[in-house]
Design a protein around this motif. Structure first.
Motif, PDB file in Angstrom:
ATOM      1  N   ARG A 299      -1.099 -75.542 113.360  1.00  0.00           N
ATOM      2  CA  ARG A 299      -1.621 -75.024 112.676  1.00  0.00           C
ATOM      3  C   ARG A 299      -1.130 -74.775 111.387  1.00  0.00           C
ATOM      4  NH1 ARG A 299       1.170 -69.286 115.152  1.00  0.00           N
ATOM      5  NH2 ARG A 299       3.141 -70.531 114.039  1.00  0.00           N
ATOM      6  N   ARG A 300      -1.737 -74.364 111.007  1.00  0.00           N
ATOM      7  CA  ARG A 300      -1.753 -73.951 108.875  1.00  0.00           C
ATOM      8  C   ARG A 300      -1.678 -73.205 108.601  1.00  0.00           C
ATOM      9  NH1 ARG A 300      -1.222 -78.972 107.088  1.00  0.00           N
ATOM     10  NH2 ARG A 300      -1.588 -80.581 108.889  1.00  0.00           N
ATOM     11  N   ASN A 301      -1.549 -71.657 108.825  1.00  0.00           N
ATOM     12  CA  ASN A 301      -1.233 -70.651 108.569  1.00  0.00           C
ATOM     13  C   ASN A 301      -0.753 -69.212 109.305  1.00  0.00           C
ATOM     14  OD1 ASN A 301      -0.712 -69.423 105.925  1.00  0.00           O
ATOM     15  ND2 ASN A 301      -3.401 -70.321 105.469  1.00  0.00           N
ATOM     16  N   PRO A 302       0.054 -69.205 109.552  1.00  0.00           N
ATOM     17  CA  PRO A 302       1.318 -69.600 109.045  1.00  0.00           C
ATOM     18  C   PRO A 302       1.498 -71.104 110.011  1.00  0.00           C
ATOM     19  CG  PRO A 302       1.747 -67.918 110.794  1.00  0.00           C
ATOM     20  CD  PRO A 302       0.212 -67.866 110.442  1.00  0.00           C
ATOM     21  N   PRO A 303       2.228 -71.899 108.821  1.00  0.00           N
ATOM     22  CA  PRO A 303       2.811 -72.609 109.016  1.00  0.00           C
ATOM     23  C   PRO A 303       3.680 -72.938 110.271  1.00  0.00           C
ATOM     24  CG  PRO A 303       3.528 -72.575 107.031  1.00  0.00           C
ATOM     25  CD  PRO A 303       2.913 -71.860 107.217  1.00  0.00           C
TER      26      PRO A 303
ATOM     27  N   ASP B 141      -2.919 -84.239 106.282  1.00  0.00           N
ATOM     28  CA  ASP B 141      -3.828 -82.562 107.275  1.00  0.00           C
ATOM     29  C   ASP B 141      -4.522 -84.435 109.119  1.00  0.00           C
ATOM     30  OD1 ASP B 141      -3.712 -81.466 105.508  1.00  0.00           O
ATOM     31  OD2 ASP B 141      -5.973 -81.484 104.696  1.00  0.00           O
TER      32      ASP B 141
ATOM     33  N   ARG C 265       0.499 -83.197 113.897  1.00  0.00           N
ATOM     34  CA  ARG C 265       1.045 -82.768 112.201  1.00  0.00           C
ATOM     35  C   ARG C 265       1.428 -84.061 111.531  1.00  0.00           C
ATOM     36  NH1 ARG C 265       0.720 -77.433 110.950  1.00  0.00           N
ATOM     37  NH2 ARG C 265       2.065 -77.369 108.698  1.00  0.00           N
TER      38      ARG C 265
END
Ligand SMILES: O=C(O)CCC(=O)C(=O)O
Ligand SMILES: [Fe+2]
Length: 348
Positions: free
Chosen positions: A41-45, A227, A293
C-alpha cells in the motif's frame, strides 16, 4: 458435567466452510494476499514495526540462531568469493520455517561492488537472456551497460523526469538453463554456460548451510525499481527440489514475505538489505513467498556506505553503478535444476 455448548452437526460445518470459501472466492483474498496488499500500500504507508530486521535482531521466540557447517568452507575459499569467514556470519533460522536460513550480509567490506558490477554490467550481456530480448533485436540489446552508462540519471533516484536508459528498463536476466516465463519450465536446448564466479559463490554458501555439492545451473536476476513488487509464488519448476534455492540481494532494501506450503498460509514479513543472503532448503524450498515493497534508505544514506570504490571496475563505472543502485534493488536467485541422475524429458 454438562454444558450447553452444542457440537455442530456435519451440515452446519459444511455450511460455515462453504460460506468461508465463498467469501474468499468473492474477495479473492486469503491471508497471504491481504498481508501482501497491506505492505504494498502507498497511501497511507504501512506500519513496518512488525517486520523482522535480521540486521538488528537477536535470537527470540521467532528468530533462532542457524547452525552452519563452519568447516565446510575454508577462510580462503570464502574470501575468494568475497565472503567473511563462515564463523563470523550472522545467520538465523525462523521458528516454523524448517530449512530456511537468513544470513545477514556475510560479504567482506568492499566486496559487494564486484557482485553489483557483475549484475549490472556483465550478467546482462549475451548469451544471457533478458526481458528486453522479448521485443528488441539482438544488436539493440547488446552492450546494455555501454549504451546506458553515460545517461544514467543523476537526479533523484525515483524521479520520472528523464527517458529511461536500457539498464533502467531491465527487469530480469536469466542464466544457465533459461527459465521460460510462459511455460514455466526449463529445457535442455535453452542453455548457456552458467557464470563460474556465481557458481562458486553459490557452491560455498550452500556448503556452509549444510548442502555440499550444490551445482548452480540456473539463475534469475530481478531488477526492481522504487515501486516494483514481485507477486506471491513458489519456485517449483526446477526438478531438484531437494537442492536449496539461494537468494542474494543488492541495492535498496525490500520487504520479503515468507509463507508456507499452502498458498493461503499467512506469511512472516522480514527486511532484506543489501548483501543479505537467503537459503531456502528442506520444506522451505517450496514455501510461497513474495516481495510487496522496495524500501527507501533512511534520508540521505547511500546504499553502499564505505564501499565507495571497486578495484574491479573503473571509477566511472562504479559511480554509475552507485547512481543506479540508489533507486534500485537487484536480487539474484540461484537454482539447481537437475538432481543427480535427473534429466529433462526427451520432448525437450
Ligand atoms: O527478490 C526477491 O527477494 C525474491 C526473488 C524471487 O522470489 C525469485 O526470483 O523467485
Ligand atoms: Fe521466488
Amino acid at each position: 458435567m454438562t454444558t450447553n455448548c452444542h457440537k455442530p452437526t456435519e451440515e452446519e460445518v459444511d455450511y460455515v466452510m462453504a460460506k468461508m470459501a465463498a467469501s474468499m472466492a468473492e474477495s479473492g483474498e486469503d491471508a497471504f494476499r491481504k498481508i501482501f496488499k497491506f505492505y504494498k500500500r502507498r497511501n497511507p504507508p504501512p506500519d513496518l514495526s512488525n517486520v523482522i530486521d535480521f540486521s538488528r535482531s537477536a535470537p527470540s521466540d521467532q528468530v533462532v540462531p542457524a547452525i552452519l557447517d563452519v568447516g565446510g568452507v575454508s577462510d580462503g575459499e570464502a574470501a575468494r568469493v568475497g565472503l567473511q569467514p563462515v564463523r563470523d556470519w550472522r545467520a538465523f533460522g525462523l521458528h516454523g520455517y524448517p530449512g530456511f536460513t537468513f544470513i545477514s550480509n556475510p560479504f567482506l567490506r568492499g566486496s559487494k561492488p564486484f557482485w553489483v558490477t557483475q549484475c549490472l554490467k556483465v550478467y546482462p550481456q549475451k548469451p544471457n537472456v533478458c526481458n528486453l530480448d522479448m521485443h528488441m533485436s539482438p544488436s539493440d540489446t547488446e552492450d546494455i551497460w555501454d549504451k546506458s552508462v553515460l545517461s544514467l540519471s543523476s537526479g533523484s533516484p525515483c524521479g520520472k523526469t528523464q527517458a529511461k536508459t536500457l539498464l533502467e528498463k531491465l527487469r530480469w536476466v536469466t542464466l544457465g538453463y533459461h527459465y521460460n516465463w510462459d511455460t514455466k519450465t526449463y529445457s535442455a536446448n535453452h542453455y548457456t554456460p552458467f557464470p563460474a564466479d556465481l557458481h562458486s559463490l553459490a557452491f560455498h554458501v550452500a556448503s556452509a548451510c549444510g548442502s555440499p555439492g550444490f551445482n548452480a545451473q540456473a539463475g534469475i536476476l530481478n531488477y526492481y525499481g522504487c515501486d516494483s513488487s514481485l507477486g506471491i509464488h513458489v519456485d517449483e519448476s526446477e526438478l531438484a527440489h531437494s537442492r536449496p534455492l539461494l537468494s542474494f540481494s543488492f541495492g535498496r532494501s525490500a520487504i520479503f514475505l515468507l509463507g508456507g506450503s499452502r498458498r493461503q498460509d499467512p506469511p512472516t514479513a522480514m527486511y532484506v538489505h543489501c548483501g543479505d543472503v537467503m537459503v531456502m532448503s528442506g520444506p522451505s524450498r517450496l514455501f510461497y513467498h513474495a516481495v510487496p515493497r522496495i524500501v527507501a534508505p533512511p534520508q540521505g544514506r547511500p546504499v553502499f556506505e564505505a564501499e565507495s570504490c571497486s578495484p574491479a571496475s573503473s571509477e566511472r563505472d562504479w559511480a554509475a553503478c552507485c547512481r543506479y543502485m540508489q533507486g534500485s534493488r537487484v536480487n539474484v536467485t540461484v537454482r539447481q535444476v537437475l538432481g543427480p541422475g535427473q534429466s529433462f524429458c526427451l520432448k525437450d
